[in-house]
Design a protein around this motif. Structure first.
Motif, PDB file in Angstrom:
ATOM      1  N   PRO A   3     -16.427 -26.693 -22.167  1.00  0.00           N
ATOM      2  CA  PRO A   3     -16.945 -27.088 -23.485  1.00  0.00           C
ATOM      3  C   PRO A   3     -15.866 -27.796 -24.301  1.00  0.00           C
ATOM      4  N   THR A   4     -16.296 -28.605 -25.238  1.00  0.00           N
ATOM      5  CA  THR A   4     -15.322 -29.305 -26.086  1.00  0.00           C
ATOM      6  C   THR A   4     -14.550 -28.340 -26.978  1.00  0.00           C
ATOM      7  N   THR A   5     -15.097 -27.135 -27.162  1.00  0.00           N
ATOM      8  CA  THR A   5     -14.351 -26.122 -27.913  1.00  0.00           C
ATOM      9  C   THR A   5     -13.209 -25.525 -27.099  1.00  0.00           C
ATOM     10  N   ALA A   6     -13.262 -25.680 -25.776  1.00  0.00           N
ATOM     11  CA  ALA A   6     -12.210 -25.160 -24.897  1.00  0.00           C
ATOM     12  C   ALA A   6     -12.079 -26.071 -23.683  1.00  0.00           C
ATOM     13  N   PRO A   7     -11.686 -27.341 -23.885  1.00  0.00           N
ATOM     14  CA  PRO A   7     -11.540 -28.248 -22.745  1.00  0.00           C
ATOM     15  C   PRO A   7     -10.373 -27.837 -21.868  1.00  0.00           C
ATOM     16  N   PHE A   8     -10.358 -28.344 -20.637  1.00  0.00           N
ATOM     17  CA  PHE A   8      -9.199 -28.133 -19.778  1.00  0.00           C
ATOM     18  C   PHE A   8      -8.156 -29.174 -20.169  1.00  0.00           C
ATOM     19  N   LYS A   9      -7.048 -28.722 -20.722  1.00  0.00           N
ATOM     20  CA  LYS A   9      -6.053 -29.627 -21.285  1.00  0.00           C
ATOM     21  C   LYS A   9      -5.016 -30.021 -20.238  1.00  0.00           C
ATOM     22  N   LEU A  10      -4.791 -31.315 -20.113  1.00  0.00           N
ATOM     23  CA  LEU A  10      -3.719 -31.847 -19.282  1.00  0.00           C
ATOM     24  C   LEU A  10      -2.666 -32.466 -20.193  1.00  0.00           C
TER      25      LEU A  10
ATOM     26  N   GLU B 263     -25.601 -35.592 -18.965  1.00  0.00           N
ATOM     27  CA  GLU B 263     -25.558 -35.575 -20.423  1.00  0.00           C
ATOM     28  C   GLU B 263     -24.154 -35.194 -20.862  1.00  0.00           C
ATOM     29  N   LEU B 264     -23.557 -35.995 -21.731  1.00  0.00           N
ATOM     30  CA  LEU B 264     -22.215 -35.725 -22.197  1.00  0.00           C
ATOM     31  C   LEU B 264     -22.227 -34.626 -23.248  1.00  0.00           C
ATOM     32  N   PRO B 265     -21.096 -33.915 -23.390  1.00  0.00           N
ATOM     33  CA  PRO B 265     -21.043 -32.879 -24.431  1.00  0.00           C
ATOM     34  C   PRO B 265     -21.222 -33.487 -25.820  1.00  0.00           C
ATOM     35  N   PRO B 266     -21.706 -32.703 -26.781  1.00  0.00           N
ATOM     36  CA  PRO B 266     -21.879 -33.229 -28.144  1.00  0.00           C
ATOM     37  C   PRO B 266     -20.579 -33.827 -28.687  1.00  0.00           C
ATOM     38  N   GLY B 267     -20.679 -35.032 -29.212  1.00  0.00           N
ATOM     39  CA  GLY B 267     -19.525 -35.682 -29.815  1.00  0.00           C
ATOM     40  C   GLY B 267     -18.673 -36.474 -28.861  1.00  0.00           C
ATOM     41  N   VAL B 268     -18.967 -36.419 -27.529  1.00  0.00           N
ATOM     42  CA  VAL B 268     -18.200 -37.158 -26.523  1.00  0.00           C
ATOM     43  C   VAL B 268     -19.071 -38.300 -26.004  1.00  0.00           C
ATOM     44  N   VAL B 269     -18.487 -39.495 -25.871  1.00  0.00           N
ATOM     45  CA  VAL B 269     -19.272 -40.674 -25.492  1.00  0.00           C
ATOM     46  C   VAL B 269     -18.483 -41.546 -24.529  1.00  0.00           C
TER      47      VAL B 269
END
Length: 305
Positions: free
Chosen positions: A249-256, A121-127
């Motif tokens: 979480p989309t509130t704190a993704p791992f940023k590259l 299941e993808l995080p809310p708002g991610v598709v």
């Protein structure tokens, strides 16, 4: 060309309405009202000792952009290694053949699974988005370790919704080592490092090895900074299809960021009695990330052009 709506059954092949589209012993559940089912044609008579990856182009389309928010992939267990669903830009008549580099350059990732993988299941708002009027292609990987020919098949149940302005489109980003061979014995290591070419937000990260892997680690090095191990796991046979994952979480993704480096280190115990080249064994770091619209495979340190 056929078109389908949500909840419809997609079958590639020539099965009549009274004939099951599935091979004996393969029976994925019917799609729910908010799902659609993609069924690949059967792969027949995979010879003993064969390691083969098949690409099946399905003569079916979605007539509008369609967003996947969850999925469950299914693959017949005997010989099954993975099943992946793609949409493809360069379309062709419905057919199934051994995959080539042209197939993979042509592909946009939609969903992936193994014979024993859990639903995703993808995080809310991610598709993962299926663009309107693009063809679908199912890739299946088979390793026949038995002494008899086998048949195999794959399918997906996709939970889908209409696109919304707030949806972030995600794709698969991999760091892959292909230039190695695992000698017989315990403790052999291989690694590859990729310099990231564009910014992205990672929400899931994992490794991929086969049955002879014993340990995998992933190191992130920011541009101009020091490296830090962010993934460090032992490896068992169960991890081949259901690997340990880092979830963000989309509130704190791992940023590259562009210029960052991702390195994958893999360790093996080869008990087969013969060397194991790629792809009999693998060393891959994989990430689901957004905003991306095309799969990115950084192979042997080479960012795609």
């Amino acid at each position: 060309m056929k078109k389908f709506l949500m909840g419809s059954l997609l079958v590639a092949g020539c099965a009549s309405e009274s004939e099951s589209p599935f091979i004996d012993g393969f029976d994925p559940p019917a799609p729910k009202s908010d799902e659609m089912q993609i069924v690949a044609p059967a792969v027949r008579n995979v010879a003993p000792g064969t390691d083969i990856t098949m690409c099946a182009y399905i003569d079916t389309r979605v007539d509008v952009d369609t967003d996947v928010i969850a999925y469950h992939g299914y693959q017949s267990v005997l010989g099954g290694h993975h099943v992946i669903l793609y949409s493809v830009a360069q379309q062709q008549a419905a057919n199934a053949h051994e995959c080539t580099e042209d197939d993979m350059i042509n592909a946009r990732y939609i969903a992936g699974s193994g014979a024993d993988s859990p639903p995703a299941e993808l995080p809310p708002g991610v598709v993962f988005r299926i663009p309107a009027n693009t063809q679908l292609m199912v890739q299946t990987h088979w390793i026949n370790a038995t002494d008899k020919p086998i048949d195999g098949q794959g399918a997906f149940n996709l939970k889908v919704t209409s696109p919304k302005p707030e949806h972030q489109t995600a794709q698969l980003f991999t760091v892959v080592d292909t230039l190695f061979e695992v000698p017989v014995g315990n403790g052999h290591k291989t690694s590859t490092e990729c310099t990231v070419g564009q910014a992205m937000n990672v929400f899931t990260m994992g490794a991929h090895m086969h049955y002879w892997g014993t340990h995998a680690s992933i190191t992130h090095t920011p541009a101009g900074g020091a490296g830090k191990m962010i993934y460090d796991h032992g490896w068992t046979e169960e991890d081949v299809f259901d690997p340990p994952r880092n979830n963000y979480p989309t509130t704190a993704p791992f940023k590259l960021a562009a210029g960052d480096k991702i390195k994958i280190d893999c360790t093996y115990n080869n008990t087969t009695g013969a060397p194991l080249p790629f792809p009999a064994e693998m060393c891959v770091a994989w990430q689901y990330a957004y905003p991306l619209t095309q799969e990115i495979n950084c192979t042997d340190g080479n960012w795609p052009r």
